[in-house]
Every structure is written in C-alpha cells, then in structure tokens.
Design a protein around this motif. Structure first.
Motif, PDB file in Angstrom:
ATOM      1  N   ALA A  59      30.514  28.441 -18.527  1.00 10.37           N
ATOM      2  CA  ALA A  59      31.322  27.630 -17.677  1.00 10.37           C
ATOM      3  C   ALA A  59      31.479  26.306 -18.085  1.00 10.37           C
ATOM      4  O   ALA A  59      31.109  26.074 -18.979  1.00 10.37           O
ATOM      5  CB  ALA A  59      30.322  27.528 -16.349  1.00 10.37           C
ATOM      6  N   ASP A  60      33.111  26.021 -18.117  1.00 12.81           N
ATOM      7  CA  ASP A  60      33.484  24.190 -18.059  1.00 12.81           C
ATOM      8  C   ASP A  60      32.677  23.332 -17.525  1.00 12.81           C
ATOM      9  O   ASP A  60      32.279  22.665 -17.963  1.00 12.81           O
ATOM     10  CB  ASP A  60      35.068  24.740 -17.433  1.00 12.81           C
ATOM     11  CG  ASP A  60      35.837  25.881 -18.014  1.00 12.81           C
ATOM     12  OD1 ASP A  60      36.287  26.022 -19.198  1.00 12.81           O
ATOM     13  OD2 ASP A  60      36.060  26.553 -17.288  1.00 12.81           O
ATOM     14  N   ILE A  61      31.894  23.161 -16.388  1.00 12.95           N
ATOM     15  CA  ILE A  61      31.990  22.146 -15.997  1.00 12.95           C
ATOM     16  C   ILE A  61      29.869  22.939 -15.060  1.00 12.95           C
ATOM     17  O   ILE A  61      30.409  23.642 -14.640  1.00 12.95           O
ATOM     18  CB  ILE A  61      32.759  21.596 -14.606  1.00 12.95           C
ATOM     19  CG1 ILE A  61      33.904  21.116 -15.124  1.00 12.95           C
ATOM     20  CG2 ILE A  61      31.598  20.478 -13.928  1.00 12.95           C
ATOM     21  CD1 ILE A  61      34.527  19.975 -13.904  1.00 12.95           C
ATOM     22  N   GLY A  62      29.418  22.135 -15.377  1.00 14.65           N
ATOM     23  CA  GLY A  62      27.935  22.431 -15.289  1.00 14.65           C
ATOM     24  C   GLY A  62      27.260  21.206 -13.895  1.00 14.65           C
ATOM     25  O   GLY A  62      27.093  20.448 -14.750  1.00 14.65           O
ATOM     26  N   ASN A  63      27.259  21.420 -12.566  1.00 11.99           N
ATOM     27  CA  ASN A  63      26.692  20.758 -12.023  1.00 11.99           C
ATOM     28  C   ASN A  63      25.474  20.658 -11.850  1.00 11.99           C
ATOM     29  O   ASN A  63      24.744  21.659 -11.385  1.00 11.99           O
ATOM     30  CB  ASN A  63      27.342  21.423 -10.597  1.00 11.99           C
ATOM     31  CG  ASN A  63      29.365  21.408 -10.223  1.00 11.99           C
ATOM     32  OD1 ASN A  63      29.662  20.867 -10.956  1.00 11.99           O
ATOM     33  ND2 ASN A  63      29.564  21.867  -9.746  1.00 11.99           N
ATOM     34  N   SER A  64      24.800  19.538 -12.177  1.00 15.18           N
ATOM     35  CA  SER A  64      23.536  19.159 -11.718  1.00 15.18           C
ATOM     36  C   SER A  64      23.056  18.004 -11.375  1.00 15.18           C
ATOM     37  O   SER A  64      23.974  17.091 -11.055  1.00 15.18           O
ATOM     38  CB  SER A  64      23.037  18.891 -13.281  1.00 15.18           C
ATOM     39  OG  SER A  64      21.721  18.864 -13.330  1.00 15.18           O
ATOM     40  N   ASP A  65      21.730  18.039 -10.609  1.00 20.04           N
ATOM     41  CA  ASP A  65      21.520  17.067  -9.674  1.00 20.04           C
ATOM     42  C   ASP A  65      20.148  16.403 -10.455  1.00 20.04           C
ATOM     43  O   ASP A  65      19.865  14.999 -10.053  1.00 20.04           O
ATOM     44  CB  ASP A  65      20.843  16.921  -8.081  1.00 20.04           C
ATOM     45  CG  ASP A  65      20.852  18.547  -7.991  1.00 20.04           C
ATOM     46  OD1 ASP A  65      20.189  18.774  -8.903  1.00 20.04           O
ATOM     47  OD2 ASP A  65      20.780  19.183  -6.565  1.00 20.04           O
ATOM     48  N   ILE A  66      19.906  16.376 -11.860  1.00 24.25           N
ATOM     49  CA  ILE A  66      19.244  15.763 -12.326  1.00 24.25           C
ATOM     50  C   ILE A  66      19.718  15.895 -13.842  1.00 24.25           C
ATOM     51  O   ILE A  66      20.658  16.185 -14.030  1.00 24.25           O
ATOM     52  CB  ILE A  66      18.124  15.892 -12.730  1.00 24.25           C
ATOM     53  CG1 ILE A  66      17.617  17.304 -13.302  1.00 24.25           C
ATOM     54  CG2 ILE A  66      17.131  16.346 -10.740  1.00 24.25           C
ATOM     55  CD1 ILE A  66      16.527  17.553 -13.391  1.00 24.25           C
ATOM     56  N   PHE A  67      19.521  14.300 -14.809  1.00 23.55           N
ATOM     57  CA  PHE A  67      19.500  14.288 -16.150  1.00 23.55           C
ATOM     58  C   PHE A  67      19.377  15.862 -16.690  1.00 23.55           C
ATOM     59  O   PHE A  67      18.822  16.376 -16.928  1.00 23.55           O
ATOM     60  CB  PHE A  67      19.047  13.476 -16.494  1.00 23.55           C
ATOM     61  CG  PHE A  67      19.937  12.094 -16.042  1.00 23.55           C
ATOM     62  CD1 PHE A  67      20.992  11.012 -17.325  1.00 23.55           C
ATOM     63  CD2 PHE A  67      19.289  11.104 -15.305  1.00 23.55           C
ATOM     64  CE1 PHE A  67      21.585  10.227 -16.460  1.00 23.55           C
ATOM     65  CE2 PHE A  67      19.724  10.268 -15.033  1.00 23.55           C
ATOM     66  CZ  PHE A  67      20.764   9.582 -15.576  1.00 23.55           C
ATOM     67  N   ALA A  68      20.791  16.521 -17.281  1.00 24.52           N
ATOM     68  CA  ALA A  68      20.307  17.178 -18.564  1.00 24.52           C
ATOM     69  C   ALA A  68      19.239  17.392 -19.544  1.00 24.52           C
ATOM     70  O   ALA A  68      18.984  18.329 -19.953  1.00 24.52           O
ATOM     71  CB  ALA A  68      21.619  17.434 -20.019  1.00 24.52           C
ATOM     72  N   ASN A  69      18.382  15.806 -19.889  1.00 26.71           N
ATOM     73  CA  ASN A  69      17.201  15.870 -20.854  1.00 26.71           C
ATOM     74  C   ASN A  69      16.233  15.949 -20.161  1.00 26.71           C
ATOM     75  O   ASN A  69      15.568  15.502 -20.963  1.00 26.71           O
ATOM     76  CB  ASN A  69      17.952  14.950 -21.426  1.00 26.71           C
ATOM     77  CG  ASN A  69      18.046  13.747 -21.461  1.00 26.71           C
ATOM     78  OD1 ASN A  69      17.849  13.676 -19.522  1.00 26.71           O
ATOM     79  ND2 ASN A  69      18.257  12.210 -21.987  1.00 26.71           N
ATOM     80  N   GLU A  70      16.486  15.916 -19.143  1.00 20.46           N
ATOM     81  CA  GLU A  70      14.977  16.222 -18.145  1.00 20.46           C
ATOM     82  C   GLU A  70      15.000  17.565 -18.593  1.00 20.46           C
ATOM     83  O   GLU A  70      13.772  18.441 -18.353  1.00 20.46           O
ATOM     84  CB  GLU A  70      15.161  15.554 -16.445  1.00 20.46           C
ATOM     85  CG  GLU A  70      14.998  14.143 -16.584  1.00 20.46           C
ATOM     86  CD  GLU A  70      14.900  13.295 -15.487  1.00 20.46           C
ATOM     87  OE1 GLU A  70      14.332  13.918 -14.262  1.00 20.46           O
ATOM     88  OE2 GLU A  70      16.252  13.127 -14.588  1.00 20.46           O
ATOM     89  N   LYS A  71      15.866  18.597 -18.125  1.00 17.96           N
ATOM     90  CA  LYS A  71      16.111  19.942 -18.340  1.00 17.96           C
ATOM     91  C   LYS A  71      15.713  20.956 -19.789  1.00 17.96           C
ATOM     92  O   LYS A  71      14.760  21.200 -19.700  1.00 17.96           O
ATOM     93  CB  LYS A  71      17.185  20.640 -17.445  1.00 17.96           C
ATOM     94  CG  LYS A  71      16.992  20.050 -15.874  1.00 17.96           C
ATOM     95  CD  LYS A  71      15.943  21.535 -15.403  1.00 17.96           C
ATOM     96  CE  LYS A  71      16.479  21.308 -13.582  1.00 17.96           C
ATOM     97  NZ  LYS A  71      15.233  22.187 -13.010  1.00 17.96           N
ATOM     98  N   PHE A  72      16.568  20.095 -20.408  1.00 14.24           N
ATOM     99  CA  PHE A  72      16.115  20.221 -21.512  1.00 14.24           C
ATOM    100  C   PHE A  72      15.485  20.125 -22.800  1.00 14.24           C
ATOM    101  O   PHE A  72      15.331  18.223 -22.751  1.00 14.24           O
ATOM    102  CB  PHE A  72      18.044  20.448 -22.574  1.00 14.24           C
ATOM    103  CG  PHE A  72      19.050  21.287 -21.741  1.00 14.24           C
ATOM    104  CD1 PHE A  72      18.104  22.525 -22.602  1.00 14.24           C
ATOM    105  CD2 PHE A  72      19.887  21.001 -21.035  1.00 14.24           C
ATOM    106  CE1 PHE A  72      19.742  23.794 -22.086  1.00 14.24           C
ATOM    107  CE2 PHE A  72      20.584  21.940 -20.927  1.00 14.24           C
ATOM    108  CZ  PHE A  72      21.021  22.982 -21.618  1.00 14.24           C
ATOM    109  N   LYS A  73      14.254  20.022 -22.571  1.00  6.96           N
ATOM    110  CA  LYS A  73      12.893  19.551 -23.191  1.00  6.96           C
ATOM    111  C   LYS A  73      12.588  20.349 -25.148  1.00  6.96           C
ATOM    112  O   LYS A  73      13.559  21.564 -24.957  1.00  6.96           O
ATOM    113  CB  LYS A  73      11.867  19.332 -22.651  1.00  6.96           C
ATOM    114  CG  LYS A  73      11.754  18.148 -21.400  1.00  6.96           C
ATOM    115  CD  LYS A  73      10.736  18.119 -20.621  1.00  6.96           C
ATOM    116  CE  LYS A  73      10.843  17.554 -19.350  1.00  6.96           C
ATOM    117  NZ  LYS A  73       9.855  18.008 -17.826  1.00  6.96           N
ATOM    118  N   ASP A  74      11.744  19.827 -25.562  1.00  9.16           N
ATOM    119  CA  ASP A  74      11.601  20.145 -26.138  1.00  9.16           C
ATOM    120  C   ASP A  74      12.637  20.485 -27.405  1.00  9.16           C
ATOM    121  O   ASP A  74      12.826  20.218 -28.066  1.00  9.16           O
ATOM    122  CB  ASP A  74      10.017  20.831 -26.710  1.00  9.16           C
ATOM    123  CG  ASP A  74       9.092  20.249 -25.427  1.00  9.16           C
ATOM    124  OD1 ASP A  74       9.015  19.619 -25.770  1.00  9.16           O
ATOM    125  OD2 ASP A  74       9.214  20.855 -24.256  1.00  9.16           O
TER     126      ASP A  74
END
Lengths: 341, 304
Positions: free
Chosen positions: B90-105
């Motif tokens: 996808a060209d744009i990823g809609n998210s309602d939280i910060f990406a580094n709260e999801k991508f961890k470790d």
C-alpha cells in the motif's frame, strides 16, 4: 492484501468443506438402493452412443476434470501451507512452548510478560458448538420427521424452503439479532450481562439448523419404502414405525448431520464474536463473557502486524481450527462408512 | 493411470510451492508514475479512519487539478495498514497509533523507514450507562475500575450496582490510547468483562447494559450513553485543543520513505484548511492545525 483476504477466505473455507459433503452423504445410500433395484439396466443401450465421439469426449472430459481438480488441490494446499507456516512459526521462530499454548489459561499477548494460553478459547469453542448442537439436533430431527412422515406435502413445499432459507442469511444479521434480542432477554432472565456462551450457542443453533435438518430429511426420504410398509403391515402404529424402524435406520446419517453442524458452528466467527463478550477467560457460568478461537482471531487479526508474535499466535489458533475441521471431517467419514455397512 | 496421477500430483505440488514462494515478491500497486500528477494511490489500515480518508479521497478525485490520480481506500485495521505500507503493498498506511508502538523489538527498523503524516486528532471520552448517577471520575478511580480494584459503583460515589467493563481487545489502538493517556497504566483483561472491537457495538452495549462503563471516540457519542468528565475536565474539542483534556490520539498516515508526488498531493490536500475545517470537523475529528499543543510518541506535551 494477503493479510486482509486470507482470514475471510479461511473462515468461509471452514464452512465450505461441509457443503459438498452433505450431498455425498445422502447420495451414497441412494446409489446403493438404485444399484440394487435397477441392476445392470443402463449399460444396455449405451455402447451405440458411446462409439460415435468416444475419443473426443473422453479427452475433453478428462482434461476438464483434471484442470478443475488441480485448481482445487492447489487452493487447498496453498491455504493449508499458508496457515501452517504462519501458525507453526509461533513455536519454532518465536519460541512459545506448545504446552503453554494448549494448557495455559492466561492470554496476554500484549502484556508484560507475554503469555499465550489458548485453553480459554479452546474450551469456549467446544462449549458453544456442542451446546448449539444439543439445542439444534432435537429441533432438526423433529422437523425432519414432520417433513417426511407426518405432513410430507406441507413439509416439502413450505417448511423445507423456509428452513433452508436460514442458511442464506448473512452471519452478521444473526449476530445483530442475537445482540438485540437474545442478549437483552438473557440479561433480564438470568444473572449476568447476557453475553456469553449461552447467547453464542443459541445464535449458532439457529445457524446450524438447516445443515442438520437437510441431512436428516434427505436420509429419511431416501429410506427404502419397504421398511415403512413392512412395519405398517406388521400392525405397528405410526409412532412405533418412526421410533423403532425409521430412526434406527437413519441414525448414522443424523449423526453425520450433527457433526457437520458442530463443524460449522466451530468455524463461525462473526455472529459468535458479537454476542459472546470476548473476555479471554474460562467462564464460571454460561451467562458470563467468554471467547472462542474464531472470536479472538477476528478481534485481533487486523490490529496486529504480520510476522510479529502477536500475529503468528493468531495463525496458530487458525491452524488449530483447521486441524479440528479435519478431525470433524474424519468423524463424518467414519460415520458414513458405518451407515453404508 | 497411476503414473498420470503421480505426474499430476508432482505438478500440483510444484505449482503450489511456486505460488507460495511468489507471495513474498514485490506487489506494488503501480503507484504514481513519473509523468506529473497521475497514478493510483492505495491507502489501507485503520477502520476508524476509513470514513474520513474515503470522504476526502472522493473530494480529491473530484478536483479537476488531480483528475489523473485515483485513490483507493481500504480498511483492515491499523496493524494491517502498517504491515502493508512497510511491505510496499500500500502507498499509505492509516494508523491510529504511532508505528513504533506496533513495530517492536526485532521489527523496530521497519518503523524507522516509515514517515509519519499526522492528519487529524481524535479524542475519546469515558462513557457510562445512562442510569449511572455520577458525572465525574478521577484518574485514580478510573484506574481502579479498569484494573478490577473497584467493582461496585457505590465505591466511587454512585448507587449500589455492579460495574460492567466494556473494554477493547488488547491489540486495539483505541485501547492503547486510552490506557496510555487516560489511565497511565495497562488495564486488565478481567474475568467477566466484555471486549468489543467495533465502536458501534461498544456504544450499543454500554447503552443497554446496566452499570456498564466503556470509552468511545467523540464522533461516536450520542444520547444513548452518558459522557463522564475526567478529573473535572469534560471531553470537548476545545479542551483537547488547549491540551487540558489528555485522552486523544493523532490519526497517522504513514508512507514508506518520502511520498511520491501523487501521494504527497493527496496528503497536502488532506491538510488544507478547507478540508480540515469541513470534512475533518464534520466527522467528529479535531483539525490538526487548530491544536495548540503537540505531543510526541513518548507522551510529552509541548505548547505550540
């Protein structure tokens, strides 16, 4: 793309293996009886027609069948491979212990420390689907007897289409009706919030009613007429005929229907998720919030990132659902073999 | 016959494996081309943001300046959106939280590749069933309720009734926002509590279940539920803009690296005063350029 499409394909797949099987289940006893009655008749006039375009037809039919079969096999293999590779990664890549997964009761994939105990979901799934079958089976059997023995004409023209119509209603409608009607009713009658295994089982029992009814009805109407007539000739009443000769004869087919119903209930996601409450705990009562394997998958799949342990563990749950479906199909096969004997 | 079957099975197996292998291949959606402003944009992710992005996308495509660009909006959840933008699907990823709260470790590097575009602010309010007499809870009372220390409304000044918690699943972005800025601590998955992902269902359950408490974005609020103040501060757009009400989150539109021209045009369009004042506000969000404070991902608030 893959991530959004895969779960939906899978959940409909859960119902799909069930679809072709009922037909098979009923057509087999029919074949047996037709073979006995007609003997070798059809082969008498065939050879003439066969010779004319034998090679062309043969080639076309063979190729067409092969293509269809290979498409099917590829699809099934891909799905199984996809779910298995993701689901097994939980144990091999992320190092979650299988024992903890199967027997742990605490589910906190985002907690500190992370725990992945799926037992609450496994018990939730089994309890809802078996309870649903317990509610649905007697209703379906009575409906089948009514449609074949008591009022065949009304049953065939009105009741059977109405029951089969239930199969065509989208599951979100069942979920919404459950949330708007069944949950408030349970909340006012029983202690608790209304959401829970009881609400889930009631919604599911209506959803699986057509499966069980159709299979039971087909089995009953395919019984050789001699069985019933013999019973009447011996002076048995209608009820005696139904209970002593018809029911025992169709019992294996009815059990097949029940198992297929359970399989369908096991794989149903949306309707259950809306009415069960989704607390990741083994509930103390039927009216307390609980979870099933499918409900936790639908709740969290979109919120988790592909490749993380939180996502992989959902695929492990999906793999478990897939395995259970295989087990149910295996049970159906065993039952069918017994009914043929 | 047996041999044919064997050959076929081998072929099938080979094809299956080949099909699986190609799954990881590059499947970009032919994003904006080199010839000026034309191309197609795929925005996927958060279902909460979907109505907003869809509405703005329709306006964008109707604009004669951008007639060469098509924008497609898909749901799927914040996690799906971030996965897809990070993998280039996808060209744009809609998210309602910060990406580094999801991508961890191990995945933390993936978050660094993503560029954050904050397009709106959503505020959340604690809501209760209408039968509950109280209209304010302190932060400590809220924490006690959501961690299971308090189980009856009389302990926080209400009538004698059992508290029924309507929470979100632990993976939900809405729940993370509520925990981080409202409670300051993680809430517990208590036995007997209810978890729903869809805001519509949460509203319905809170409205119907006696003693229920939950939380909803301001855009979902109506007369069927009762809004609670937090530490005496009401959840209104003005309080959020001034930084006095804490439970709010940015609506992010992530791109992988800097966006290409078509995507950039769309993101700029989203931030124009016209869109922010009409569509964003109408749908219950708070315009990003009216915020008097900014907040980084660690939760630190800075006055503009």
């Amino acid at each position: 793309m893959k991530a959004t499409i895969e779960p939906s394909t899978r959940s409909s797949e859960g119902a799909n293996p069930a679809a072709p099987t009922p037909g098979e289940a009923v057509s087999q006893p029919m074949n047996v009886s037709s073979n006995q009655s007609t003997g070798g008749k059809p082969s008498g006039n065939k050879p003439v027609a066969r010779k004319r375009s034998r090679s062309g037809n043969e080639w076309f039919g063979k190729t067409y069948t092969m293509i269809c079969v290979s498409v099917l096999i590829i699809t099934i293999f891909s799905i199984v491979y996809f779910v298995a590779s993701k689901g097994l990664a939980t144990f091999f890549v992320n190092g979650v212990s299988l024992k903890e997964f199967l027997t742990g009761v605490k589910w906190a994939p985002d907690g500190e420390p992370q725990t992945f105990g799926a037992l609450p979901f496994i018990t939730g799934s089994f309890m809802t689907s078996i309870l649903a079958a317990c509610i649905s089976a007697p209703l379906a059997f009575c409906a089948a007897i009514f449609m074949t023995e008591l009022m065949p004409k009304f049953g065939k023209t009105v009741m059977q289409p109405v029951i089969e119509l239930l199969a065509g209603i989208p599951s979100v409608v069942y979920g919404f009706v459950g949330l708007s009607v069944i949950v408030p009713f349970l909340r006012s009658v029983f202690p608790g919030q209304g959401l829970g295994i009881a609400a889930g089982a009631i919604v599911l029992s209506i959803m699986i009613l057509p499966t069980i009814t159709t299979i039971a009805t087909d089995a009953m109407s395919n019984l050789p007429r001699g069985l019933k007539e013999g019973s009447y000739a011996l002076g048995a009443t209608r009820w005696q005929t139904i209970s002593r000769s018809i029911l025992p004869a169709v019992l294996p087919a009815m059990l097949t229907g029940v198992v297929l119903g359970i399989a369908r209930a096991f794989g149903e996601a949306l309707a259950v998720q809306m009415v069960i409450g989704n607390a990741p705990h083994i509930p103390n009562s039927l009216f307390e919030s609980a979870s099933t394997l499918t409900s936790v998958i639908t709740l969290s799949m979109g919120n988790t990132i592909m490749g993380t342990v939180q996502n992989n563990v959902l695929w492990s749950l999906a793999l478990m659902l897939l395995t259970m479906t295989f087990v149910f199909i295996f049970i159906v096969r065993v039952l069918e073999r017994r009914s043929l004997r | 016959m047996k041999k044919t079957m064997l050959v076929m099975m081998t072929m099938v197996l080979a094809l299956t494996l080949a099909a699986c292998g190609s799954k990881n291949g590059n499947e970009t959606s032919g994003g904006g081309g080199a010839e000026g402003l034309s191309g197609s944009i795929l925005a996927a992710g958060s279902t909460a943001m979907q109505p907003l992005v869809e509405q703005v996308a329709n306006k964008f495509m109707a604009d004669s300046k951008y007639s060469g660009i098509t924008v497609q909006v898909q749901g799927g959840g914040s996690g799906t959106g971030l996965t897809q933008v990070s993998e280039g699907q996808a060209d744009i990823g809609n998210s309602d939280i910060f990406a580094n709260e999801k991508f961890k470790d191990g995945d933390a590097t993936k978050a660094e590749e993503l560029v954050d575009h904050q397009v709106a602010v959503v505020a959340m309010s604690t809501v209760v069933n209408k039968d509950i007499a109280i209209d304010n809870l302190t932060k400590q009372q809220l924490v006690d309720i959501f961690t299971g220390k308090v189980t009856n409304w009389k302990e926080v000044g209400g009538a004698d009734a059992k508290i029924v918690i309507v929470n979100r699943p632990s993976s939900s972005g809405t729940r993370k926002t509520f925990e981080k800025y409202g409670l300051g601590t993680a809430s517990e998955d208590l036995p007997g509590n209810i978890q729903e992902d869809s805001s519509g269902t949460v509203k319905k359950l809170v409205g119907e279940t006696p003693g229920a408490i939950g939380y909803l974005a301001l855009s979902y609020l109506d007369d069927s539920v009762k809004k609670l103040k937090l530490d005496g501060v009401e959840a209104t757009p003005d309080n959020v803009k001034a930084g006095t009400y804490p439970i709010w989150a940015y609506q992010h539109m992530y791109t992988k690296g800097e966006p290409n021209e078509a995507v950039k045009a769309f993101l700029d369009f989203m931030l124009t005063d016209d869109i922010q004042k009409t569509d964003v506000t109408e749908l219950g969000y708070i315009a990003i350029n009216e915020m008097q404070v900014t907040r980084d991902e660690s939760g630190k608030i800075v006055k503009k």
